[in-house]
Design an enzyme around this catalytic site. Structure first.
Site, PDB file in Angstrom:
ATOM      1  N   TYR A 160       0.810  -1.213   0.000  1.00  0.00           N
ATOM      2  CA  TYR A 160       0.000   0.000   0.000  1.00  0.00           C
ATOM      3  C   TYR A 160       0.846   1.266   0.000  1.00  0.00           C
ATOM      4  O   TYR A 160       0.302   2.368  -0.063  1.00  0.00           O
ATOM      5  CB  TYR A 160      -0.925   0.022   1.220  1.00  0.00           C
ATOM      6  CG  TYR A 160      -2.147  -0.862   1.102  1.00  0.00           C
ATOM      7  CD1 TYR A 160      -2.120  -2.028   0.354  1.00  0.00           C
ATOM      8  CD2 TYR A 160      -3.322  -0.536   1.748  1.00  0.00           C
ATOM      9  CE1 TYR A 160      -3.224  -2.846   0.255  1.00  0.00           C
ATOM     10  CE2 TYR A 160      -4.447  -1.354   1.657  1.00  0.00           C
ATOM     11  CZ  TYR A 160      -4.386  -2.502   0.910  1.00  0.00           C
ATOM     12  OH  TYR A 160      -5.481  -3.317   0.819  1.00  0.00           O
ATOM     13  N   LYS A 227       3.101 -13.634   6.716  1.00  0.00           N
ATOM     14  CA  LYS A 227       3.311 -14.727   5.761  1.00  0.00           C
ATOM     15  C   LYS A 227       4.813 -14.955   5.614  1.00  0.00           C
ATOM     16  O   LYS A 227       5.354 -15.101   4.520  1.00  0.00           O
ATOM     17  CB  LYS A 227       2.660 -14.361   4.422  1.00  0.00           C
ATOM     18  CG  LYS A 227       2.495 -15.539   3.456  1.00  0.00           C
ATOM     19  CD  LYS A 227       1.558 -16.599   3.952  1.00  0.00           C
ATOM     20  CE  LYS A 227       1.408 -17.722   2.915  1.00  0.00           C
ATOM     21  NZ  LYS A 227       0.752 -18.909   3.471  1.00  0.00           N
ATOM     22  N   ASP A 281      -2.696 -17.106   6.471  1.00  0.00           N
ATOM     23  CA  ASP A 281      -3.804 -17.917   5.968  1.00  0.00           C
ATOM     24  C   ASP A 281      -4.402 -18.782   7.072  1.00  0.00           C
ATOM     25  O   ASP A 281      -5.619 -18.973   7.131  1.00  0.00           O
ATOM     26  CB  ASP A 281      -3.373 -18.774   4.774  1.00  0.00           C
ATOM     27  CG  ASP A 281      -2.040 -19.473   4.985  1.00  0.00           C
ATOM     28  OD1 ASP A 281      -1.417 -19.272   6.038  1.00  0.00           O
ATOM     29  OD2 ASP A 281      -1.624 -20.232   4.089  1.00  0.00           O
ATOM     30  N   ASP A 305      -5.887  -5.236   6.167  1.00  0.00           N
ATOM     31  CA  ASP A 305      -7.069  -4.838   5.392  1.00  0.00           C
ATOM     32  C   ASP A 305      -8.014  -6.030   5.245  1.00  0.00           C
ATOM     33  O   ASP A 305      -9.220  -5.933   5.506  1.00  0.00           O
ATOM     34  CB  ASP A 305      -6.621  -4.332   4.020  1.00  0.00           C
ATOM     35  CG  ASP A 305      -7.716  -3.543   3.310  1.00  0.00           C
ATOM     36  OD1 ASP A 305      -8.829  -3.416   3.864  1.00  0.00           O
ATOM     37  OD2 ASP A 305      -7.455  -3.038   2.205  1.00  0.00           O
TER      38      ASP A 305
END
Length: 590
Positions: A160, A227, A281, A305
């Site tokens: 972002y 991640k 995840d 987000d």
């Protein structure tokens, strides 16, 4: 300030003391931005509720003095097309605390997003989104009451940051050529390219804020979501730097999840915040299956987000999800949904998102009584089936009301008799009961609880049995045998005596008793355990990886090893059975 932006004459500005803490007078000036589309409708309703809550909670001793600030379409009309005037930026910084409705993003030129511009201009690096369920609100979960988390999303970095190069552009070709020729990277021709910056500075200030919040609000844990198993130098580094902040700045107030199991046997020490991490995840699954495992979440921009909106959907949707963008001192609370222009000026929509952002604001300035009054009244109204159109579609027998009528109902409840002390006590008791239940599961079945809560063991400290029994070497074998039977353990760690200080610590197992005492026809009450122990003690440091430990067990042809801390003191035992069970459950560790 110009003629457009005026501060009320009767209030006082919020200030910051020498320790960086806000000082809030009883008559603070707080800024508000009405917002576009449905903004005026929900803003009018919410301001009535907030003001009534403050009046009811403090009997007139406290009052918010509102100063209107201008962004979006209203600002463009007043400032010759400028959607985010400089004087609004200055006022937001000057007043420190503000709240805004939803804003329209200008079409064509100008800012990509007013919200992004706001965060960048004021360096509002933390997007804070508390998500909890309110009784009566429709939810797709069986137990939505288990959801009660606060998400700290880093606002300034990650993809972002906006560092990207369009496919086919000269800039893209230059970057692509550098990556291929200088860095040896391979990727498809014509690819758009984005850069994902994650810095120790940006990470640490975000995680620091999350930990401070957890400490101040008696939260049980802070979970770093990443991640890092794939993106080791960005998201993996976020995890590493997050743990560094906890270790270097909050050592007396935090423990790691590894320490929770290895050092404390699953029992969280009172007043300590547990720092843990989860793969992104897996975290999405866990927030559906075991949401009560998590209190405060700290993560990067993109993960945050996704998570914010996904978790909000579990408890009623973004229509009632509050949020704030914060720096060290400046905080702008906001409705987290869009402007919904087709419902503008219809007095129709749910004001929940902006309403609870105001509750966040009240909590932020320390006016918890007023905040709790709104939350309690909201639950009573929704439980009575008095709701706006969005909830009316999901609640059988509900009474659909307008935005203003919903505000009237909440105000009526606040002006009635609400037993806040009872509500608080019941909520605290429920939270404590859940914590004790989790602790019991960690103590009784640590490996199973790791599996269920998403923790993947990496080191021997993750799997070792911390219930280590140590005994003086002068203890008789008979006494040790009685203790081993009573506690159902197969070995004891033997402290060195004056006679065997050079060989140090040892271990006596059931096999040692059979082979060195019983088979030798010695009487157990006449043999010291130091005589039956195996020395020297075969140990591994607590941060040894499971693969390294397994290799060591294989090469030395042994079934168990004693785990030692940084000072060399025994703190647990790990066996080949523990590693076998871990590999069977999780596969080979990375």
């Amino acid at each position: 300030m110009s003629q457009q932006t005026q501060y009320p004459e009767t209030g006082q500005k919020i200030t910051v003391d020498g320790n960086g803490r806000i000082q809030v007078p009883d008559n603070p000036i707080i800024g508000y931005v009405e917002g576009d589309g449905i903004g005026p409708d929900i803003n009018r309703a919410c301001m009535r509720i907030w003001d009534t809550a403050v009046e009811q909670a403090y009997g007139g001793r406290r009052k918010i003095h509102w100063a209107e600030l201008f962004m979006g379409e209203k600002a463009a009309a007043l400032f010759n097309g400028d959607y985010f005037p400089d004087e609004t930026k200055a006022a937001l910084k000057d007043l420190l605390i503000s709240i805004k409705g939803p804003l329209t993003t200008p079409v064509g030129g100008g800012f990509r997003s007013l919200n992004v511009s706001l965060r960048q201009e004021l360096d509002l690096y933390a997007c804070v989104r508390p998500v909890r369920h309110y009784a009566g609100v429709p939810s797709p979960l069986k137990r939505p009451e288990d959801v009660d988390v606060v998400i700290f999303r880093e606002n300034t970095e990650d993809v972002y940051a906006g560092i990207e190069y369009q496919a086919g552009s000269a800039e893209n070709n230059k970057v692509a050529d550098f990556l291929r020729s200088e860095m040896g990277e391979e990727f498809f021709e014509g690819a758009g390219i984005g850069v994902k910056p994650i810095s120790p500075f940006g990470t640490k200030r975000l995680v620091r804020k999350a930990i401070q919040y957890a400490i101040e609000h008696d939260r049980e844990s802070v979970t770093l979501v990443h991640k890092g198993n794939i993106m080791k130098f960005t998201e993996g580094a976020f995890r590493t730097w997050g743990y560094e902040v906890a270790r270097e700045e909050f050592a007396d107030q935090t423990i790691t999840e590894e320490e929770l199991y290895a050092t404390y046997g699953g029992k969280r020490p009172e007043g300590k915040v547990v720092i843990k991490d989860r793969i992104a995840d897996i975290m999405f699954q866990l927030m559906l299956l075991r949401p009560n495992e998590f209190d405060v979440i700290a993560t990067m921009n993109l993960n945050g987000d996704y998570l914010s909106d996904a978790i909000a959907a579990e408890v009623g949707g973004v229509g009632i999800a509050p949020g704030a963008n914060m720096s060290d001192n400046v905080a702008v609370f906001e409705a987290t949904h869009g402007t919904a222009p087709k419902y503008a000026n219809q007095d129709k929509v749910n004001p929940g998102s902006l309403l609870f952002s105001g509750v966040m604001l009240l909590e932020h300035i320390g006016w918890n009584e007023a905040a709790d009054l709104i939350s309690a009244a909201y639950e009573k109204v929704v439980n009575a089936g008095i709701v706006t159109y969005d909830f009316a579609r999901s609640l059988e027998g509900a009474t659909e009301v307008k935005t203003s009528q919903f505000a009237d109902a909440i105000i009526d409840q606040m002006c009635g008799t609400i037993d806040l002390e009872r509500i608080r006590r019941e909520r605290e008791e429920a939270i404590e009961a859940e914590r004790q239940a989790r602790e019991q599961r960690r103590v009784v079945a640590p490996l199973e609880e790791m599996v269920a809560s998403g923790r993947v063991p990496h080191t021997v400290a993750d799997l070792m049995n911390p219930n280590l029994v140590t005994m003086s070497g002068d203890t008789s074998v008979e006494d040790a045998m009685h203790l081993m039977r009573e506690q159902r353990i197969s070995s004891v760690v033997v402290q060195p005596t004056a006679d065997d200080e050079e060989t140090g610590w040892g271990i006596m197992t059931q096999r040692d008793v059979i082979s060195r005492v019983v088979s030798a026809t010695k009487k157990p009450n006449q043999v010291r355990i130091s005589e039956a122990a195996t020395r020297p003690l075969i140990t591994v440091p607590e941060d040894t990886s499971l693969l390294d430990c397994a290799e060591r067990m294989g090469s030395d042809n042994i079934r168990r090893m004693v785990v030692v801390d940084t000072q060399g003191h025994p703190i647990g035992i790990i066996s080949d059975t523990d590693i076998f069970a871990s590999v069977e459950q999780f596969g080979l560790p990375e």
